[in-house]
Enzyme design. Sequence first.
Site, PDB file in Angstrom:
ATOM      1  CD  GLU A 122      -6.418   2.629   0.402  1.00 43.53           C
ATOM      2  OE1 GLU A 122      -6.055   1.686   1.099  1.00 43.53           O
ATOM      3  OE2 GLU A 122      -7.596   3.051   0.374  1.00 43.53           O
ATOM      4  CE1 TYR A 163       0.370   2.703   9.027  1.00 39.81           C
ATOM      5  CE2 TYR A 163       0.049   0.603  10.125  1.00 39.81           C
ATOM      6  CZ  TYR A 163      -0.353   1.540   9.193  1.00 39.81           C
ATOM      7  OH  TYR A 163      -1.467   1.322   8.436  1.00 39.81           O
ATOM      8  CG  ASP A 203      -4.380  -5.782   0.054  1.00 35.24           C
ATOM      9  OD1 ASP A 203      -4.772  -4.650  -0.288  1.00 35.24           O
ATOM     10  OD2 ASP A 203      -3.858  -6.014   1.163  1.00 35.24           O
ATOM     11  CE  LYS A 231       1.977   3.891   5.334  1.00 30.72           C
ATOM     12  NZ  LYS A 231       1.410   2.752   4.607  1.00 30.72           N
ATOM     13  CG  HIS A 257      -1.796  -1.148   1.353  1.00 30.33           C
ATOM     14  ND1 HIS A 257      -2.066  -1.755   2.558  1.00 30.33           N
ATOM     15  CD2 HIS A 257      -2.479  -1.863   0.426  1.00 30.33           C
ATOM     16  CE1 HIS A 257      -2.881  -2.770   2.369  1.00 30.33           C
ATOM     17  NE2 HIS A 257      -3.146  -2.858   1.078  1.00 30.33           N
ATOM     18  CG  HIS A 279       4.592  -0.785   4.756  1.00 29.04           C
ATOM     19  ND1 HIS A 279       3.482  -1.035   5.536  1.00 29.04           N
ATOM     20  CD2 HIS A 279       5.645  -1.339   5.386  1.00 29.04           C
ATOM     21  CE1 HIS A 279       3.865  -1.719   6.599  1.00 29.04           C
ATOM     22  NE2 HIS A 279       5.165  -1.910   6.536  1.00 29.04           N
TER      23      HIS A 279
END
Length: 184
Positions: free
Chosen positions: A142, A131, A169, A71, A61, A118
């Site tokens: 996104e 995170y 995903d 992050k 992502h 990530h």
Amino acid sequence: MQIIQTGLPDLLIIKPKIFEDNRGYFFEGYNQNKFRDNGLHYTFVQDNESLSTRGIIRGLHYQLAPYAQAKLIRVIYGKVFDVAVDLRENSSTYGQWYGCELSAENKEQLLVPRGFAHGFSVLSGQAIVFYKCDNFYHPESERGINYRDPSLNIDWKIEPEKAIVSAKDKVLPDFKDADMNFSI
């Protein structure tokens, strides 16, 4: 705090100084002054946490610029294989990935800068991943890359038939077809 280079520019492992005795342990998970003293100029604005079980793969992502997020990732329970992919077109490591084990036991953190995708796979029975982000979640920005992309050939440390992946995903595009707008 020890900073370990990963081989991908700006992608760093942060190893905290841990103080242990018969009562347990103590460490600073984040100290803005120590980050700045080491040339790491981030202002984190959002904390995220996820609970996942063995075999789950989350990712890959990212958010497009100008809503990209750096992050600082750590595991507070369990163990994961954490992965970052360089999406910065003019980077010498564009399209390369780096993976490392993060666990409650080793207390290491991965600092993923803006311009990286990530993801992680869960290697323990359960894992809680925490995170910090330096930008807010922006749903319209996104994006993602398919975790099975053959050009990346990521070894998620999970047997493919045992991988648990969200429907969202599973249909992400491969690297070559992904929407990106990053540079160094």
